[in-house]
Each structure stands twice: as C-alpha cells, then as structure tokens.
Design a protein around this motif. Structure first.
Motif, PDB file in Angstrom:
ATOM      1  N   ASP A 166      62.359  47.512  80.126  1.00 13.87           N
ATOM      2  CA  ASP A 166      62.293  46.057  80.104  1.00 13.87           C
ATOM      3  C   ASP A 166      60.868  45.533  80.301  1.00 13.87           C
ATOM      4  N   ALA A 167      59.914  46.438  80.415  1.00 13.69           N
ATOM      5  CA  ALA A 167      58.520  46.025  80.582  1.00 13.69           C
ATOM      6  C   ALA A 167      57.603  47.157  80.118  1.00 13.69           C
ATOM      7  N   VAL A 168      56.345  46.794  79.849  1.00 11.61           N
ATOM      8  CA  VAL A 168      55.349  47.766  79.403  1.00 11.61           C
ATOM      9  C   VAL A 168      54.499  48.202  80.582  1.00 11.61           C
ATOM     10  N   ALA A 169      54.238  49.499  80.689  1.00 10.68           N
ATOM     11  CA  ALA A 169      53.389  50.039  81.751  1.00 10.68           C
ATOM     12  C   ALA A 169      52.203  50.758  81.114  1.00 10.68           C
ATOM     13  N   TRP A 170      51.033  50.646  81.767  1.00  9.47           N
ATOM     14  CA  TRP A 170      49.834  51.323  81.289  1.00  9.47           C
ATOM     15  C   TRP A 170      49.348  52.289  82.363  1.00  9.47           C
ATOM     16  N   ARG A 171      48.915  53.464  81.940  1.00  5.80           N
ATOM     17  CA  ARG A 171      48.428  54.478  82.864  1.00  5.80           C
ATOM     18  C   ARG A 171      47.128  55.076  82.339  1.00  5.80           C
ATOM     19  N   CYS A 172      46.135  55.191  83.212  1.00  6.62           N
ATOM     20  CA  CYS A 172      44.877  55.825  82.835  1.00  6.62           C
ATOM     21  C   CYS A 172      45.063  57.339  82.931  1.00  6.62           C
ATOM     22  N   LEU A 173      44.912  58.042  81.810  1.00  2.00           N
ATOM     23  CA  LEU A 173      45.090  59.490  81.770  1.00  2.00           C
ATOM     24  C   LEU A 173      43.785  60.244  81.977  1.00  2.00           C
ATOM     25  N   VAL A 174      42.725  59.737  81.401  1.00  2.00           N
ATOM     26  CA  VAL A 174      41.405  60.371  81.517  1.00  2.00           C
ATOM     27  C   VAL A 174      40.386  59.282  81.819  1.00  2.00           C
ATOM     28  N   GLY A 175      39.568  59.502  82.852  1.00  2.00           N
ATOM     29  CA  GLY A 175      38.626  58.471  83.272  1.00  2.00           C
ATOM     30  C   GLY A 175      39.099  57.891  84.591  1.00  2.00           C
ATOM     31  N   SER A 176      38.331  56.982  85.148  1.00  2.00           N
ATOM     32  CA  SER A 176      38.716  56.412  86.436  1.00  2.00           C
ATOM     33  C   SER A 176      38.121  55.028  86.588  1.00  2.00           C
ATOM     34  N   GLU A 177      38.778  54.239  87.396  1.00  2.00           N
ATOM     35  CA  GLU A 177      38.310  52.904  87.739  1.00  2.00           C
ATOM     36  C   GLU A 177      38.194  52.830  89.254  1.00  2.00           C
ATOM     37  N   PRO A 178      37.055  52.401  89.799  1.00  2.00           N
ATOM     38  CA  PRO A 178      36.901  52.338  91.243  1.00  2.00           C
ATOM     39  C   PRO A 178      37.810  51.311  91.909  1.00  2.00           C
ATOM     40  N   ASP A 179      38.190  50.280  91.173  1.00  2.00           N
ATOM     41  CA  ASP A 179      39.030  49.227  91.742  1.00  2.00           C
ATOM     42  C   ASP A 179      40.215  49.010  90.821  1.00  2.00           C
ATOM     43  N   ALA A 180      41.355  49.591  91.164  1.00  2.00           N
ATOM     44  CA  ALA A 180      42.523  49.500  90.297  1.00  2.00           C
ATOM     45  C   ALA A 180      43.037  48.071  90.166  1.00  2.00           C
ATOM     46  N   GLU A 181      42.796  47.248  91.199  1.00  2.00           N
ATOM     47  CA  GLU A 181      43.275  45.869  91.164  1.00  2.00           C
ATOM     48  C   GLU A 181      42.414  44.992  90.257  1.00  2.00           C
ATOM     49  N   HIS A 182      41.135  45.365  90.118  1.00  2.00           N
ATOM     50  CA  HIS A 182      40.226  44.584  89.283  1.00  2.00           C
ATOM     51  C   HIS A 182      39.452  45.529  88.366  1.00  2.00           C
ATOM     52  N   PRO A 183      40.127  46.103  87.371  1.00  2.00           N
ATOM     53  CA  PRO A 183      39.494  47.105  86.515  1.00  2.00           C
ATOM     54  C   PRO A 183      38.356  46.523  85.687  1.00  2.00           C
ATOM     55  N   ILE A 184      37.342  47.347  85.468  1.00  2.00           N
ATOM     56  CA  ILE A 184      36.206  46.939  84.642  1.00  2.00           C
ATOM     57  C   ILE A 184      36.526  47.161  83.171  1.00  2.00           C
ATOM     58  N   LEU A 185      36.991  48.361  82.865  1.00  2.00           N
ATOM     59  CA  LEU A 185      37.365  48.650  81.489  1.00  2.00           C
ATOM     60  C   LEU A 185      38.629  47.889  81.133  1.00  2.00           C
ATOM     61  N   PHE A 186      38.749  47.534  79.850  1.00  2.64           N
ATOM     62  CA  PHE A 186      40.008  46.961  79.406  1.00  2.64           C
ATOM     63  C   PHE A 186      41.065  48.039  79.620  1.00  2.64           C
ATOM     64  N   ASP A 187      42.116  47.719  80.341  1.00  2.00           N
ATOM     65  CA  ASP A 187      43.061  48.746  80.777  1.00  2.00           C
ATOM     66  C   ASP A 187      44.254  48.901  79.864  1.00  2.00           C
ATOM     67  N   GLY A 188      44.192  48.396  78.666  1.00  2.00           N
ATOM     68  CA  GLY A 188      45.299  48.532  77.742  1.00  2.00           C
ATOM     69  C   GLY A 188      46.152  47.280  77.683  1.00  2.00           C
ATOM     70  N   ALA A 189      46.467  46.718  78.838  1.00  2.00           N
ATOM     71  CA  ALA A 189      47.310  45.529  78.848  1.00  2.00           C
ATOM     72  C   ALA A 189      46.650  44.396  78.068  1.00  2.00           C
ATOM     73  N   VAL A 190      45.364  44.204  78.303  1.00  2.00           N
ATOM     74  CA  VAL A 190      44.629  43.169  77.569  1.00  2.00           C
ATOM     75  C   VAL A 190      44.555  43.538  76.097  1.00  2.00           C
ATOM     76  N   ASP A 191      44.261  44.814  75.821  1.00  2.00           N
ATOM     77  CA  ASP A 191      44.142  45.249  74.434  1.00  2.00           C
ATOM     78  C   ASP A 191      45.444  45.055  73.675  1.00  2.00           C
ATOM     79  N   GLY A 192      46.556  45.371  74.322  1.00  2.00           N
ATOM     80  CA  GLY A 192      47.840  45.229  73.660  1.00  2.00           C
ATOM     81  C   GLY A 192      48.097  43.801  73.229  1.00  2.00           C
ATOM     82  N   VAL A 193      47.780  42.851  74.096  1.00  2.00           N
ATOM     83  CA  VAL A 193      47.979  41.437  73.755  1.00  2.00           C
ATOM     84  C   VAL A 193      46.995  41.012  72.671  1.00  2.00           C
ATOM     85  N   LEU A 194      45.739  41.482  72.784  1.00  2.00           N
ATOM     86  CA  LEU A 194      44.735  41.135  71.777  1.00  2.00           C
ATOM     87  C   LEU A 194      45.173  41.596  70.389  1.00  2.00           C
TER      88      LEU A 194
END
Length: 249
Positions: free
Chosen positions: A51-79
């Motif tokens: 009932d919802a979409v989930a995104w997971r980082c498989l390779v790479g890392s973000e220092p702040d999961a709550e405020h990611p620097i890289l586009f984390d997929g969710a934004v890309d999917g909507v774009l």
C-alpha cells in the motif's frame, strides 16, 4: 579514454563480484575517476502490505538519514512520474524545470539542491533504473564542480546503474538463501549468466554460442555445469529456477 575503460571493466567484471562490500569498492573506483564525492544506489519496492512505496539505499551511505543529501529515490520517483524528465538527468536541469512541477515538489527539490551545495556537492546526476513494473531504483552521484558527460558515458553509467542494482539483488538473495532453511544461490560468472539469459530467451546451444563466440559443445558444457550448480533436472527446469532466483528477468 581511461574513464571509458574503467566503466567498461566494471560492467564486464560486475557479475564476478559476490559481496556488497566488494561491489561498493568497485563502484567507488569508477566514481573517483569522475570526481564524484558521494554515490548512492537506491532500490524501490512496495511495503509488505503493498500500500506504499519504500526506498532503501543498497550501496553508498548518507550521514543523516532524516535529511539525506543525495536524492533518495522518493524525490526521483515523483519527478519521473511527472513526465517532465526522461531517463538520466542532472540536478540543476531538474531544478531549472521546477516550474513544471507542483509547488510541494519544487520546494523539496530546491531544498535538496541547497542542502547538497552546502555540503560541497553543487552538481549531481541521477540515473533511473526501470524494470517490468516501472521504476525499480536509482543511482545518484554528486560532486563539487559541474560535469559534462557524453551520450556514451551517460549510456554506460545507465548500464552501470542497472547492472549494479541487479547484482545487489542477487547478492542479497544469496545472503537470504544462506540463512537456515534457505537454498544457496551460487555466484555465477558473466559468461554463465549470459548463457542463462540466452536460454531464457529460447535460444538453442548453437544460437547461444553464436552470440558469444562459443561452439555448441562448449555451451552444452556450461549448461551442464549450471544444472549442477542450481540443482536443475534439465534445461527447462534450469530456466525456471533462473527466473525464480532472479538470475534472469
């Protein structure tokens, strides 16, 4: 020229890699060649309730999961869903096209770009990966200076994103299969995977051999080895197992 060689070498050797740690190191080697300071490969999936979409980082890392620097997929999917962007895109180009998005998406996009610039990552590019059910994941890469990629490089990086995501999923499935009660999925070479794909496409040994420069006898030898590795009874069962285990799609 060396940049192209590194990309091509990665694409040739990726199917020999059997751990996420080794995969990350190989991808970072290519990223450093292009001066990308941060990379992230994200997988899109549905929640167990679907009932919802989930995104997971498989390779790479973000220092702040709550405020990611890289586009984390969710934004890309909507774009990508807006239709305003197609295929790989640079972040500044997406920002320039912000007027075609809804206000909330435009604000989120602008915040991401500002936050990335504050971290010294003023320029980035995203390579989406599409599967049979639509967007399957994204590869985001960022650096401090503007970068120009040739159409060939964009094509190679898009292939890198697709093959890396596929390899990650195989490695993860192998890990799950190694758990108690699971069925081990052996790591396969690029040639073995190519032959499996050809068989899945309905090719005979002669036809499969022609595509990779092997005799039908050599292909039969590989097929016999694949049947032993996967515990298949015959070719038909081998192809069925390959689909079930995600080795071909």
């Amino acid at each position: 020229m060396q940049k192209y060689q590194d990309l091509l070498e990665y694409l040739v050797l990726i199917h020999e890699i059997d751990s996420l740690t080794s995969l990350r190191a190989a991808m970072e080697k290519v990223a450093r060649r292009y001066d990308f300071a941060r990379t992230g490969l994200f997988r899109r999936s549905l929640t167990p309730a679907r009932d919802a979409v989930a995104w997971r980082c498989l390779v790479g890392s973000e220092p702040d999961a709550e405020h990611p620097i890289l586009f984390d997929g969710a934004v890309d999917g909507v774009l990508l869903a807006t239709g305003a962007l197609e295929g790989a895109y640079f972040w500044d180009s997406a920002l320039a096209a912000g007027g075609r998005f809804n206000p909330a998406l435009s604000r989120e996009l602008r915040l991401r770009c500002v936050r990335a610039a504050q971290e010294g990552l003023a320029y980035g590019v995203t390579f989406p990966v599409f599967g049979r059910e639509g967007l399957a994941g994204t590869l985001a890469m960022a650096r401090g200076r503007r970068i120009e990629l040739s159409p060939l490089e964009i094509s190679l990086f898009s292939a890198l994103a697709r093959e890396t995501l596929n390899r990650c999923l195989v490695i993860l499935r192998c890990g799950e299969a190694d758990a108690p009660g699971g069925n081990t999925v052996p790591a396969l070479s690029l040639r073995e995977l190519t032959i499996l794909k050809n068989l899945a496409d309905g090719m005979t040994s002669v036809e499969a051999g022609r595509t990779i420069g092997l005799t039908n006898h050599t292909v039969n030898w590989y097929v016999s080895g694949l049947q032993q590795k996967l515990g298949a009874r015959n070719r038909q069962n081998l192809v069925a197992l390959a689909f079930r285990l995600g080795l071909v799609s």
